[in-house]
Scaffold this active site. Structure first.
Site, mmCIF file in Angstrom:
data_model
loop_
_atom_site.group_PDB
_atom_site.id
_atom_site.type_symbol
_atom_site.label_atom_id
_atom_site.label_comp_id
_atom_site.label_asym_id
_atom_site.label_seq_id
_atom_site.Cartn_x
_atom_site.Cartn_y
_atom_site.Cartn_z
ATOM 1 N N CYS A 62 0.845 -1.194 0.000
ATOM 2 C CA CYS A 62 0.000 0.000 0.000
ATOM 3 C C CYS A 62 0.884 1.249 0.000
ATOM 4 O O CYS A 62 1.510 1.570 1.015
ATOM 5 C CB CYS A 62 -0.914 -0.043 1.227
ATOM 6 S SG CYS A 62 -1.771 1.494 1.594
ATOM 7 N N CYS A 101 0.215 3.781 2.711
ATOM 8 C CA CYS A 101 0.625 3.217 4.006
ATOM 9 C C CYS A 101 2.122 3.378 4.215
ATOM 10 O O CYS A 101 2.572 3.773 5.298
ATOM 11 C CB CYS A 101 0.284 1.729 4.083
ATOM 12 S SG CYS A 101 -1.443 1.326 3.941
#
Length: 107
Positions: free
Chosen positions: A29, A32
């Protein structure tokens, strides 16, 4: 440095009585990964008062299922062993995360 939450330790830490901030993330991600340094900086800043860390949803899964985490990054905030209404989703700045940690401490 942010704490690493696992399915084995997370409930003990939430129930420890200290405020807890958990960043749900994964290595694949992009947002992230971008949040990683932000979480690390805030963890270092508040480390004496709040347990701030990361929960990798690919390596762990029980807590993400328990709190129905559907998108990442998602950050949940706990106090006195209970999840609070404070929640962040998506990439955040240092200032935004810091403000939410201060809100958590004020509860």
């Amino acid at each position: 440095m942010a704490f690493t939450f696992t399915d084995e330790n997370v409930h003990d830490i939430i129930n420890s009585g200290k405020p807890v901030v958990i960043d749900f993330w994964a290595t694949w991600c992009g947002p992230c990964v971008a949040m990683g340094p932000v979480v690390d900086r805030i963890a270092e800043e508040y480390g004496d008062r709040v347990v701030i860390g990361k929960y990798n949803i690919d390596e762990q899964g029980d807590l993400a299922s328990e709190y129905r985490i559907m998108s990442i990054p998602t950050i949940l905030f706990f106090k006195d062993g209970k999840k609070t209404a404070i929640r962040l989703a998506g990439s955040q700045t240092d200032d935004t995360l810091r403000a939410k940690v201060e809100e958590l401490l004020a509860l």
